[in-house]
Design a protein around this motif. Structure first.
Motif, PDB file in Angstrom:
ATOM      1  N   SER A  22       0.798  -1.226   0.000  1.00  0.00           N
ATOM      2  CA  SER A  22       0.000   0.000   0.000  1.00  0.00           C
ATOM      3  C   SER A  22       0.830   1.276   0.000  1.00  0.00           C
ATOM      4  N   ILE A  23       1.936   1.243   0.679  1.00  0.00           N
ATOM      5  CA  ILE A  23       2.806   2.418   0.762  1.00  0.00           C
ATOM      6  C   ILE A  23       4.228   1.982   0.396  1.00  0.00           C
ATOM      7  N   ILE A  76       5.275  -1.317   2.359  1.00  0.00           N
ATOM      8  CA  ILE A  76       4.432  -1.443   3.548  1.00  0.00           C
ATOM      9  C   ILE A  76       3.083  -1.971   3.101  1.00  0.00           C
ATOM     10  N   GLY A  77       2.739  -3.141   3.608  1.00  0.00           N
ATOM     11  CA  GLY A  77       1.487  -3.765   3.229  1.00  0.00           C
ATOM     12  C   GLY A  77       0.495  -3.766   4.372  1.00  0.00           C
ATOM     13  N   THR A  78      -0.683  -4.245   4.080  1.00  0.00           N
ATOM     14  CA  THR A  78      -1.746  -4.264   5.088  1.00  0.00           C
ATOM     15  C   THR A  78      -1.451  -5.261   6.205  1.00  0.00           C
ATOM     16  N   GLU A  79      -0.509  -6.182   5.960  1.00  0.00           N
ATOM     17  CA  GLU A  79      -0.229  -7.195   6.981  1.00  0.00           C
ATOM     18  C   GLU A  79       1.246  -7.362   7.305  1.00  0.00           C
ATOM     19  N   GLY A  80       2.070  -6.464   6.810  1.00  0.00           N
ATOM     20  CA  GLY A  80       3.487  -6.574   7.109  1.00  0.00           C
ATOM     21  C   GLY A  80       4.276  -5.573   6.289  1.00  0.00           C
ATOM     22  N   LYS A  81       5.558  -5.560   6.492  1.00  0.00           N
ATOM     23  CA  LYS A  81       6.412  -4.605   5.815  1.00  0.00           C
ATOM     24  C   LYS A  81       7.695  -5.304   5.412  1.00  0.00           C
TER      25      LYS A  81
END
Lengths: 355, 355, 355, 355
Positions: free
Chosen positions: B153-154, B256-261
C-alpha cells in the motif's frame, strides 16, 4: 595476440569440486578450464552437460588428466584422503596446485606435500582457505594493520553449520579428522593470519558434547566443541564449532586488541531484506558456507590464476595450512582425551608426566 | 561443439560503459564481447589495454561497430543524449539492445524507442534498471508475492548519493533531466515493480532544496528533493533523493502492506566488518552505487545474454522504463513549479485552471 | 490507612551503595529508606545532602544502624570483605538482607551466611545478581521455557569492561578474588539460571593474559581470561572476561539449544541513536555496567521489597550465589595454575595424581 | 526538615492518566500526588485501590480537586476536549500545569491557553511532548548542537502504530483532529526542536489512503498519510503516519544535515534479545508507544516537578505546542482537500485563487 590464459584441470566434481570447476570455467577471466577428472558416474554425467560443451575434456583417470596437452595447473576438490597424493603427482608433472583444505588430516602426509613443494619453488601450491579471500576479513586485517585496534590479543572465532538431520555428518566423521580439523581449521588459519604465523602454542584445552548427532560418539567426534589455544607472547584464541545451528551458517570472528576490536559477521544475514511481521522483525541467514563465502571462492580462483601467470606471491603460505591442521589435531586430541596439552617455548610438547 | 555465445558490442566506455564491457567480457559466461565503440581518446587508450588484447575490436564510429561481423547485440553506455538514437540504429540492424537508463530524458524520444522495438518483437530490448537484478530486491518481491505483507500500500524509497564536492553534478544537471529523473527513476521503477506497472497516478507533489550545491539553481535543479505520488486504487509512493550524504550511498526501500512490511537496505553497510573503538561501534558504507549494486549489474549481463540466446522473456518491460521516466519528469515539474499536479482516473492531467 | 512500607537501611555508600540507597529512597514505591551507614567521611558528606533531608538517619556504626527503630531490612553495599559479617549480624537482628555480590570471595564464609539464613527461613536473604532482573535476560529465559530453542546446551557469556587506565583495577585485584570471581560470576549465575542450578561441573579449563594492566601479575590476576566449564549431562558454558574494551561495556550472552539460539546484547548500544558521518555509521556503547543495567537494579529493589512485604519467593536462591562463586573460584584456580580441574559425577574433585 | 515536595493532582485516569498518576506517585521523588479526579466509575474503582491507600484524595469534580489543600500543580490527562478548559481553570487557581498533548485540536482554543499562561509567567505550563524527554532524541539533539551533522536540512519522521483491529481508532477519529494532528504532531514538535521553533512553512502537501480501516472515511480521516512541509530558509520535513503496522510501534526520525545524518530508532526493538530459529533471526518490537517511551514519561514527570519547585525553565515552550498543532491541522487540511497550501515569507497563507 590474446594474453596467455592459465590452462587448468579440475580434479573431483563433488559439491565443492563442481563449484571450483565452474569458477575457473566462467568466473576467472584469465583461466581456461581445459580438463576435469572424476571417477564418479553421476559427476561425469553432470560434467558432460556442464563442462564438455564448453571445451573441457573429461577424464576418469587422474593420471591422464594431468597429462592433458598444455595443462598448467590443477584445482583439487576430491576426497580429503587423496588430496596429498594428487597434489604431489601434479607437482611432479610441473603443475601449479590449488588444493581444497585440508591437504590431509595427517600431519605427516601434509608435510610430504610441503616437502615436495619446497623442491619446486617455481610452482604455486596453495591450500584453499577461503576466508583469506573474503572482502570482510581482508578489510578487518587491513584495519588491524593500520593499528586501529592496537595489539591483537584475543581472537574469538566460530564455524557453525546449520543442523543437517540427514546423517551425512555422522558418516563423514569416519574420516573428517574431527570437528576441530574439519571446521575450526578455518578459524585457526585466521588466527595465524591475524596473530602471525610464527605464534607458538603454550597450552590447548577443549571440551565437547554430542547434543543432536549421538552417532558421532562411535567416531569419537562431537557436534559442538569449544577450545582454547593459549600462545606464548600473551595471546589467546578460542573457538566454537557446531553442527547444530537452527538458523543457518554462522561464522563469526572477533579480533580484540589492546585499543579496539574488530568483528566480522557479528550479525549473520542472507541479504539486505528484513521482514516486519506480527512476531517482530526477521532476517534470514545463509543456509551453507557457500552462501556466505561464494564471492571469496571466486576471488580465490582469480588470484590463484594471477599468481600462476604473473609469478606473484600467493596470499597464504602452504606451511600455514599444515600448521592449522596441526593445531586442529591437537585441539581434537584434547577434546577426545579430555586432557589439556602443554608445550614449552620451543613448541615441544610437555608430557603430562612432566607436569 | 561449443554452445553459441552472444556476440555483443559495447557502446561508450565511460564509467558505466567500462563496467558493462568488462561484465560482458569476463563475467557473463555465455556472452562474447566482440566489439567496443568510443569516440573518446582516453577511453580508447583504456580499451587498447583492457579489451583489445582479449579479442575485442575497437571502433570510433558507432555505425561501423554495429556492422561488426556476427554481432548480435549491443550494450549502450554512452551519454544519455544519444541512447535512443543508438538503440534505434541497433534495432534497425536487427541487434538486441541493453541500454543504460534512461532511454532519454524526453518522453517523446523514449516513445520512439518503444515504437521501434514494437516493430521487432523478436528482439530483446531492455533498459537497465539494475535494482531489478539485485538479490535483495528480488527476495523482497518474492516475499510480497507469497503474501507475507498482505496488500502492498505504501512505498518509501530513496536514492541518496555520497556528497561529491567536485562540482561534477552541477555540470551534469545541465542535461540530466533533474534529480527525480536521474536518481528517483530507480525508485519509481521499483514502485512499478512492487505495485504493478498498471498503476495510474492521481496526484504528484514535490519539494526540494539546494543545501550544498547552490550552482544547481541555475539549472532549476536541487540537491535534496522529496516527492509523493498518490496512485488511484489506494496506493502511495514517496521518494527522497539526495546528493548530500556524508557517509556514502544509501538506497533504502520499504514496501508497507496491510499485513506486514519489507525493508531493503535499512542498514547500509560496506561489508560485514564492525570496528569497536573509543567512540563506539562503526561500520562503513559503500561510497557509490556500484559498490552497492555490482553483483546486480553482473546478473543483468548474464540474464540479458540468456534472454537473447534462449528467447526468454526479459524481467522488465521496455514500456516501464518510459513510464518511470514519465513519472520522474512529472515529479521534477512539480518540484520546479512548486505546484501539485493532478490526474483523472484515465491518467489525463487535470489542468490547474480546472481545480 | 497507608499500606505498610519496608523500612530499610543501607550499609555502605560507595559507588554501588549510593545507587542502592537512592533506588530504595526514590524508585521503590513500597520501600522507605530509614537509615544509612558509612564509616567514610566523604560518603557521609554526600549522605547529609542526599539522604538526611529526606528523613534518612545516618550512622557511622553498622551495629547501631541495624537497631534503628522499626528497621526491617538492610541492603549491603560495603566492601566485599565485610558483606558476610554484616549479613549475619542483620539476620541475627531478624532483618531481611539484600547483599551486593559476592557474599564473600571465600566459599567457607559464603556457606556461613547460607547456614545462618537456613536457620531463619522467614527472612528474605538475597545476593544481588542484577542480570536476573534485566528485562532482556528475563525475556530470553521465558522464550527458552517456551521451548523455542529446544534443549539449552551451550552458553557463551562474557563480561567485558571498558578499559580503565587509572590503575583502579590493579589495586582492586588485591582482594577481588580474581577476574572470574569478580566479573564472570555474573555469567556463571546466568548459567545456573539457564541450565538449572543442579548442574555439576565435569571439568574446568581457563587461560588468561595481562595485555594492558601488567601490574595485575603480582596479584596473580589477568585482564583478559577465557574459561570453559563442562557439565555432566552434555552441557558446556564458556566465558570471556576482559577489562580491556576500548568501546565500553559489552556483556553478551548466547544460549544455544538443540533447536534454536537466543542472544542477549549481541549489538551493544548506548541508546537508539546512530550517527552517519564520512567514516561510516556509528553508535555509542554504555561506558559502565550501570549504564547497561540501571533498570535491572531498580527492579531488584522493587522486587526485593515486594518479597519482604508480601512473603513472596525471591527470584534467585542464596545457594546459587555460593555456587556461582565456587565455580568462579575454580575457574580462577585453573587460570592461575594453568591446570585443568576435573570432577566426578558426585561433584567430587579428581586430583591430578588420579588422572 | 524534609525538602518541600510538589503537591500535585491528576485529572483524568484513563490509559495515559493512570500512567501520569503513577509516575507522580511513585517515580518522581520530589512530587507528592495528593489528589486525583475522574468522573468515570471504573477509573474511580481503580483509584480506590491504587491511589487512595497511598494518601491520594479522590474527586469526582475537577473544580473541587483544584481546591485541594496545598495543591500546587495539576497533570491533565483527560479527554482532549476538556484539556484547555481544565488548564485555564488550574492557572486561575495559581497552579502549575502539565497537560497531555494536544492542548486542543482547535488553534483558537490553544491560543486561549497560551494567553492565560502569558498572564501568569510565574506558573509552569507545559504540554507534554514526550519525545523531548527521551534519552535518544536528546542525545541526537546534543550531537546536532555539537555540529556533527553540519546544518540540519531535511527531517524524515514517522509515527506508526501497531494495527488495532478493534475499531477503536475509527470511533476516536470523530474527535481526534485527524492523523496528522493526533500522530504526526510529535514529529512536527521534533521538527520545531531540531530546526528551531522560528521556522516558517512555505508550502504543505499531503496524501493519504484508508487501507485497513475503511470506517475512517466517514470522518474524513485516513489510516496512512504522507506529508511534506517545506520551510523558508531551505529546509524540508516529511512525515509518515500510519495505524497499520503489523509488527508494532515504529517511530523513526532522521535529521539529515549538510555534513552528516542522525537517526533515532532506525531499528525498532523491544529489548536486547534476538531469537535464532529455522526462519532466521527475529527481534520483537514494542506494541505501543508507552513501550517505546515509558522512561521519557517518567523523566517528564521528574523534570516538570523540578521546574516547578526550583523555578527552572521548562524544556519546551507552550507556544511550540500550538505551532505543532497548527502545522498538523494544515497538513490535515491539505490531506483532506487534496490541495497544496502555500504561505508567503511572513507566514500568511496564499489563497489558491492567487496562485
Amino acid at each position: 595476440m590474446a594474453p596467455q590464459k592459465l590452462k587448468i584441470g579440475a580434479a573431483g566434481l563433488g559439491r565443492m569440486g563442481k563449484r571450483h570447476a565452474i569458477n575457473f570455467l566462467n568466473r576467472s577471466p584469465r583461466a581456461e578450464l581445459v580438463a576435469a577428472f572424476t571417477p564418479d558416474p553421476d559427476e561425469l554425467s553432470w560434467a558432460k552437460i556442464n563442462l564438455e560443451p564448453y571445451g573441457v575434456t573429461l577424464y576418469q583417470d587422474y593420471d591422464k588428466m594431468i597429462q592433458h596437452p598444455g595443462i598448467m595447473a590443477v584445482v583439487i576438490g576430491t576426497a580429503t584422503s587423496v588430496h596429498a597424493e594428487e597434489a604431489i603427482k601434479a607437482m611432479e608433472k610441473n603443475l601449479h596446485v590449488l588444493c581444497e583444505k585440508p591437504l590431509s588430516t595427517s600431519i605427516d602426509v601434509c608435510k610430504e606435500v610441503v616437502a615436495e613443494a619446497r623442491k619446486r619453488p617455481h610452482l604455486k601450491v596453495m591450500c584453499g582457505f577461503s576466508r583469506r579471500f573474503d572482502e570482510s576479513y581482508r578489510d578487518a586485517h587491513a584495519k588491524m594493520d593500520q593499528g586501529l585496534i592496537g595489539r591483537p590479543s584475543i581472537i574469538r572465532s566460530q564455524t557453525c553449520d546449520k543442523h543437517d538431520p540427514s546423517g551425512f555428518f555422522v558418516a563423514y566423521a569416519a574420516w573428517s579428522g574431527g570437528v576441530f580439523v574439519d571446521m575450526s581449521v578455518h578459524d585457526i588459519d585466521l588466527t595465524l593470519w591475524f596473530f602471525g604465523d610464527d605464534v607458538t602454542p603454550k597450552s590447548i584445552s577443549a571440551h565437547g558434547i554430542t547434543a543432536v548427532q549421538p552417532g558421532l560418539k562411535k567416531y569419537n567426534d562431537f557436534d559442538n566443541a569449544v577450545g582454547i589455544v593459549e600462545f606464548y607472547g600473551g595471546r589467546i584464541a578460542y573457538y566454537y564449532c557446531s553442527r547444530m545451528m537452527a538458523h543457518g551458517q554462522e561464522d563469526t570472528t572477533e579480533i580484540i586488541g589492546t585499543e579496539g576490536k574488530l568483528s566480522i559477521n557479528a550479525n549473520p544475514q542472507q541479504n539486505l531484506v528484513n521482514l516486519y511481521h506480527p512476531g517482530g522483525i526477521t532476517r534470514e541467514v545463509p543456509a551453507h558456507y557457500y552462501g556466505r563465502f561464494e564471492q571469496a571462492f571466486v576471488r580465490e580462483s582469480i588470484e590463484f590464476t594471477e599468481a600462476c601467470l604473473d609469478d606473484k606471491p600467493l596470499p597464504l603460505k602452504l606451511t600455514n595450512a599444515v600448521k592449522a591442521v596441526e593445531i586442529g589435531s591437537l585441539l581434537q586430541e584434547a577434546l577426545v582425551s579430555g586432557r589439556q596439552i602443554r608445550f614449552d617455548e620451543t613448541g615441544k610438547r610437555i608430557e603430562t608426566a612432566q607436569l
